[in-house]
Scaffold this motif. Structure first.
Motif, short mmCIF file in Angstrom:
data_model
loop_
_atom_site.label_atom_id
_atom_site.label_comp_id
_atom_site.label_asym_id
_atom_site.label_seq_id
_atom_site.Cartn_x
_atom_site.Cartn_y
_atom_site.Cartn_z
N GLN A 158 -5.54 2.73 -6.44
CA GLN A 158 -6.66 3.63 -6.17
C GLN A 158 -6.59 4.15 -4.73
O GLN A 158 -6.25 3.42 -3.80
N ARG B 134 -3.36 4.65 -0.61
CA ARG B 134 -3.72 3.97 -1.85
C ARG B 134 -3.52 2.47 -1.69
O ARG B 134 -2.52 2.02 -1.12
N CYS B 135 -4.47 1.71 -2.20
CA CYS B 135 -4.39 0.26 -2.16
C CYS B 135 -3.34 -0.22 -3.17
O CYS B 135 -2.85 0.57 -3.99
N TRP C 101 -9.48 -0.17 6.23
CA TRP C 101 -9.98 0.76 5.22
C TRP C 101 -11.38 0.39 4.80
O TRP C 101 -11.87 -0.69 5.10
N SER C 102 -11.99 1.31 4.07
CA SER C 102 -13.32 1.08 3.50
C SER C 102 -13.33 1.58 2.07
O SER C 102 -12.75 2.63 1.78
N ASP C 103 -13.99 0.83 1.20
CA ASP C 103 -14.16 1.27 -0.18
C ASP C 103 -15.23 2.35 -0.31
O ASP C 103 -15.38 2.94 -1.36
N GLU C 104 -15.98 2.56 0.76
CA GLU C 104 -17.05 3.56 0.77
C GLU C 104 -16.76 4.59 1.85
O GLU C 104 -16.27 4.25 2.93
N TRP D 64 0.87 -1.16 0.00
CA TRP D 64 0.00 0.00 0.00
C TRP D 64 0.92 1.22 0.00
O TRP D 64 2.08 1.11 0.39
N VAL E 163 -8.10 5.00 -1.30
CA VAL E 163 -9.24 4.48 -0.55
C VAL E 163 -9.96 5.65 0.12
O VAL E 163 -9.30 6.55 0.66
#
Length: 114
Positions: free
Chosen positions: A86, A81-82, A104-107, A9, A88
């Motif tokens: 992208q 960033r993952c 982490w969360s994608d939302e 990451w 996060v």
């Protein structure tokens, strides 16, 4: 979900996107990942923010507001960033010297007004 072991990451400066550190995954216990911090030029600019956040985390039950302010300073300074590159939207990251742990969360998290 893919196996995140050994993924890298990256931590970036929010102001200009410059890379600050690689976070090399060494393990984890869902939803947390653990990793080694490989700092890059510029990481020294944010190291103290993480040190202060971690110091206040130890007393979060007694003073949550101070910790929240310290973590806001971290979030205002950096992005995560993952491994696919992208950014996060949401994350909780702690760094202690050359060790990191994060989730982490994608939302985006819902903002709740007290």
């Amino acid at each position: 979900m893919s196996d995140h072991h050994r993924d890298v990451w990256t931590l970036h400066r929010r102001s200009d996107g410059g890379a600050l550190a690689d976070l090399v995954v060494t393990g984890g216990d869902f939803p947390w990942l653990n990793g080694r911090v490989d700092p890059k030029d510029g990481f020294a600019e944010v190291r103290q923010l993480f040190a202060e956040e971690l110091r206040l985390l130890d007393d979060i039950d007694e003073n949550a507001e101070s910790w929240e302010r310290a973590y806001d300073a971290v979030r205002n300074a950096v992005t995560l960033r993952c491994p696919e590159g992208q950014e996060v939207p949401e994350f909780l990251l702690h760094i202690d010297r050359n060790e990191a742990w994060w989730r982490w969360s994608d939302e985006p998290f819902d903002e709740e007004d007290a």
